[in-house]
Design a protein around this motif. Structure first.
Motif, PDB file in Angstrom:
ATOM      1  N   ASP A   1     -22.173  13.997  47.931  1.00  0.00           N
ATOM      2  CA  ASP A   1     -23.062  14.636  48.387  1.00  0.00           C
ATOM      3  C   ASP A   1     -23.669  15.533  46.934  1.00  0.00           C
ATOM      4  OD1 ASP A   1     -22.800  13.498  50.654  1.00  0.00           O
ATOM      5  OD2 ASP A   1     -22.089  15.208  51.494  1.00  0.00           O
ATOM      6  N   GLU A   2     -24.808  15.961  46.902  1.00  0.00           N
ATOM      7  CA  GLU A   2     -25.079  16.730  45.687  1.00  0.00           C
ATOM      8  C   GLU A   2     -25.984  18.054  46.125  1.00  0.00           C
ATOM      9  OE1 GLU A   2     -27.557  14.021  43.624  1.00  0.00           O
ATOM     10  OE2 GLU A   2     -26.221  12.732  42.906  1.00  0.00           O
ATOM     11  N   LEU A   3     -25.775  18.976  45.188  1.00  0.00           N
ATOM     12  CA  LEU A   3     -26.684  20.218  45.201  1.00  0.00           C
ATOM     13  C   LEU A   3     -27.494  19.986  43.861  1.00  0.00           C
ATOM     14  CD1 LEU A   3     -27.882  22.895  46.498  1.00  0.00           C
ATOM     15  CD2 LEU A   3     -25.909  23.989  44.881  1.00  0.00           C
TER      16      LEU A   3
ATOM     17  N   ASN B   1     -35.527  12.855  37.202  1.00  0.00           N
ATOM     18  CA  ASN B   1     -35.055  11.914  37.977  1.00  0.00           C
ATOM     19  C   ASN B   1     -33.660  12.220  38.053  1.00  0.00           C
ATOM     20  OD1 ASN B   1     -34.171   9.344  38.740  1.00  0.00           O
ATOM     21  ND2 ASN B   1     -35.474   8.025  37.463  1.00  0.00           N
ATOM     22  N   TYR B   2     -33.396  12.131  39.421  1.00  0.00           N
ATOM     23  CA  TYR B   2     -32.100  12.603  39.867  1.00  0.00           C
ATOM     24  C   TYR B   2     -31.076  11.164  40.164  1.00  0.00           C
ATOM     25  CZ  TYR B   2     -33.665  17.163  39.445  1.00  0.00           C
ATOM     26  OH  TYR B   2     -34.264  18.171  38.694  1.00  0.00           O
ATOM     27  N   GLY B   3     -31.556  10.259  39.903  1.00  0.00           N
ATOM     28  CA  GLY B   3     -30.484   8.877  39.698  1.00  0.00           C
ATOM     29  C   GLY B   3     -30.227   7.984  40.638  1.00  0.00           C
ATOM     30  N   TRP B   4     -30.401   8.382  42.044  1.00  0.00           N
ATOM     31  CA  TRP B   4     -29.956   7.514  43.124  1.00  0.00           C
ATOM     32  C   TRP B   4     -31.098   6.269  42.859  1.00  0.00           C
ATOM     33  CZ3 TRP B   4     -26.448   6.178  45.967  1.00  0.00           C
ATOM     34  CH2 TRP B   4     -26.342   5.253  47.093  1.00  0.00           C
ATOM     35  N   PRO B   5     -30.420   4.881  43.001  1.00  0.00           N
ATOM     36  CA  PRO B   5     -29.209   4.639  43.357  1.00  0.00           C
ATOM     37  C   PRO B   5     -28.436   4.084  42.010  1.00  0.00           C
ATOM     38  CG  PRO B   5     -30.612   2.740  43.818  1.00  0.00           C
ATOM     39  CD  PRO B   5     -31.617   3.974  43.216  1.00  0.00           C
TER      40      PRO B   5
ATOM     41  N   SER C   1     -21.110   6.023  37.462  1.00  0.00           N
ATOM     42  CA  SER C   1     -20.894   7.811  37.753  1.00  0.00           C
ATOM     43  C   SER C   1     -22.070   8.295  37.101  1.00  0.00           C
ATOM     44  CB  SER C   1     -19.761   8.069  36.914  1.00  0.00           C
ATOM     45  OG  SER C   1     -19.869   9.561  36.738  1.00  0.00           O
ATOM     46  N   HIS C   2     -22.698   9.499  37.467  1.00  0.00           N
ATOM     47  CA  HIS C   2     -23.520  10.263  37.095  1.00  0.00           C
ATOM     48  C   HIS C   2     -23.309  10.575  35.394  1.00  0.00           C
ATOM     49  CE1 HIS C   2     -27.436  11.895  38.725  1.00  0.00           C
ATOM     50  NE2 HIS C   2     -26.666  11.931  39.873  1.00  0.00           N
ATOM     51  N   ASP C   3     -22.102  10.774  35.224  1.00  0.00           N
ATOM     52  CA  ASP C   3     -21.654  10.839  33.888  1.00  0.00           C
ATOM     53  C   ASP C   3     -21.776   9.957  32.885  1.00  0.00           C
ATOM     54  OD1 ASP C   3     -20.647  13.516  34.401  1.00  0.00           O
ATOM     55  OD2 ASP C   3     -18.795  12.933  34.790  1.00  0.00           O
TER      56      ASP C   3
HETATM   57 CA   LIG Z   1     -28.273  12.330  42.084  1.00  0.00          CA
END
Ligand SMILES: [Ca+2]
Length: 525
Positions: A396-398, A406-410, A425-427
């Motif tokens: 879950d993200e804030l 662009n916040y990356g999903w999926p 990973s987001h990293d």
């Molecule tokens: Ca994200």
């Protein structure tokens, strides 16, 4: 078969944690229903039937032969009317991501006393920097332990059918949406007055249905309100944004001049709508979240509104300040059904192709992209736009929302698929904006709001609040006004909390995600 059962149990238990579908999880898991008490809030019932291969298709999804297992209205009350709440099981401990692994490596370079002194200095300076930034840096806060006591009083005033959102009229009365369809006019004390006449038909299924209600910034002059909901269609549903005039005087409250301002086409299958609206400070525009509808990959397709935050004028048109204002998208877009996981999503079968009757305005409407289930969106007192969303299994993200990002999903997540298939990973992909805080395990956010004012809870002025569904919690978040956030308290309130909102008098009101679900007044002790 055992694998499938285990997977399905997990799938229903987690994926549908915010829906009454969790009610049928025991039917497939082979476990006693009491094991699901934290999710179902029901007493022990000795249901131990198992499902078998006849009920699953090739991908492990329920097929039509399993329809008999769907929860019926007669079953739904079981979820809420029985024994007292069982506290949720203790979440497994996860540690904060290591940030100083490189220090040991650095120290091995220090071979003589002078260099050791230098390294000691470097290490101290580096540690100091890491510690001071770690307070605000992106980090996992999923293992937060709830406070021992609640510093406020909770009073249940009335109940609703799967209530979703509260909006306060200037005089303190409320509008409360029920996912199953109705929108209620409610007194400032929380008592039901009447459901509004003139509300639209909704596609109530799983996470879909009537969603948000929001008071227009022009309410004082035109009494207009905005609704978000899932419109029914021949093949699933589609998110819609509508505006109407509220007539709240007399004994027949109603909506007039109802008009749909924006709609998601084509309509299709899948939950995970968004439907949260925030009015921009300019008084001319609004932000609206559109979830990925469980279809995943379209969240990265600039031609589809799925998985985006849109910025629209108050009339539902593209906002002229959008990053791609003036651009149009592909004239035809593919529709897919919700795939099994992010890998399967890459080759999901196209079930139909939709051709726009006019220009595809999605690029012009888009403010930011790459979202999954963005149920919370709010402006902070310092003017920052923040979003909370459900990850898959964890993650879950804030997010701090900024124009065009662009916040990356999926493509990336800090969680994994429900069937354990990993997600990068987001990293690993810095081209996508990372969350400021993330939760592994999940907090399961219902909404995000900012508390303003020093009258009733002065100690919370400027804090953000996130309601927790599976965690049955209320979470206070502290913001530094410079893009940073950190968790303060988590309070276990013993109920799945869909919404938290602040009344004009400074008290808080909560909605319980259940049928019937409580409207709860939160006041100082
Ligand atoms: Ca994200």
């Amino acid at each position: 078969m055992r694998d499938m059962q285990s997977r399905y149990s997990h799938y229903l238990n987690v994926k549908y944690r915010e829906t009454p579908w969790a009610l049928i999880a025991p039917l497939f898991s082979g476990k006693n229903i009491a094991d699901f008490a934290p999710y179902l809030r029901t007493g022990p019932v000795n249901w131990t039937p198992r499902f078998d291969a006849r009920h699953l298709d090739a991908q492990g999804f329920l097929n039509s032969s399993a329809r008999g297992f769907a929860p019926t209205p007669a079953l739904l009350p079981l979820a809420t009317t029985q024994a007292p709440l069982t506290p949720p099981r203790q979440a497994p401990k996860y540690s904060v991501r290591p940030r100083n692994r490189s220090l040991d490596t650095l120290e091995t370079y220090a071979k003589n006393p002078a260099r050791r002194m230098l390294m000691k200095f470097v290490r101290t300076a580096l540690l100091f920097t890491l510690v001071s930034t770690a307070v605000w840096a992106q980090m996992n806060v999923g293992s937060q332990v709830p406070e021992a006591t609640l510093p406020f009083k909770m009073t249940t005033v009335s109940t609703f059918g799967l209530p979703w959102r509260i909006a306060f009229l200037p005089d303190g009365r409320m509008l409360i949406t029920e996912k199953i369809g109705p929108v209620w006019l409610v007194s400032a004390q929380g008592e039901k007055i009447a459901p509004l006449a003139g509300t639209p038909a909704v596609y109530w299924q799983g996470q879909n249905g009537m969603l948000g209600v929001f008071i227009s910034p022009r309410y004082a002059t035109d009494q207009s309100i905005y609704l978000t909901y899932i419109e029914p269609g021949d093949y699933g549903g589609g998110q819609a944004l509508a505006r109407a005039k509220l007539i709240s005087t007399g004994n027949r409250p109603r909506l007039e001049n109802f008009e749909v301002l924006w709609r998601q086409l084509p309509r299709g299958k899948g939950g995970q709508a968004g439907g949260q609206v925030v009015f921009a400070p300019d008084g001319q525009s609004l932000y609206m979240t559109v979830g990925d509808r469980q279809r995943m990959t379209p969240a990265q397709d600039p031609n589809q509104p799925v998985g985006k935050i849109l910025r629209l004028t108050l009339d539902g048109k593209p906002f002229p300040g959008n990053p791609n204002f003036g651009k149009t998208g592909a004239s035809s877009i593919p529709l897919i059904d919700p795939p099994r996981d992010t890998e399967a999503a890459k080759t999901a079968k196209v079930v139909s192709t939709y051709t726009f009757p006019g220009p595809n305005l999605t690029p012009s409407e888009t403010w930011a992209s790459g979202f999954r289930a963005p149920y919370g969106l709010a402006l902070s007192p310092t003017g920052e736009l923040w979003e909370v969303e459900h990850g898959p299994a964890g993650g879950d993200e804030l997010n701090l929302i900024e124009k065009g990002k662009n916040y990356g999903w999926p493509a990336v997540s800090f969680g994994k698929n429900y069937d354990d298939v990993p997600i990068p990973s987001h990293d690993s992909k810095p081209e996508y904006a990372k969350p400021v805080l993330y939760w592994v395990p999940v907090v399961a956010p219902g909404n995000l709001m900012f508390y303003r004012g020093k009258s009733t809870f002065p100690q919370w002025d400027g804090s953000g609040f996130i309601s927790g569904l599976a965690t049955t919690s209320l979470n206070r978040i502290i913001f530094d006004g410079k893009g940073g956030a950190k968790v303060a308290e988590r309070w276990n309130v013993g109920k799945r909390i869909r919404d938290v909102e602040q009344a004009p008098d400074g008290s808080l009101w909560l909605l319980e995600d259940a049928n019937p679900g409580a409207l709860i007044h939160v006041t100082p002790k």
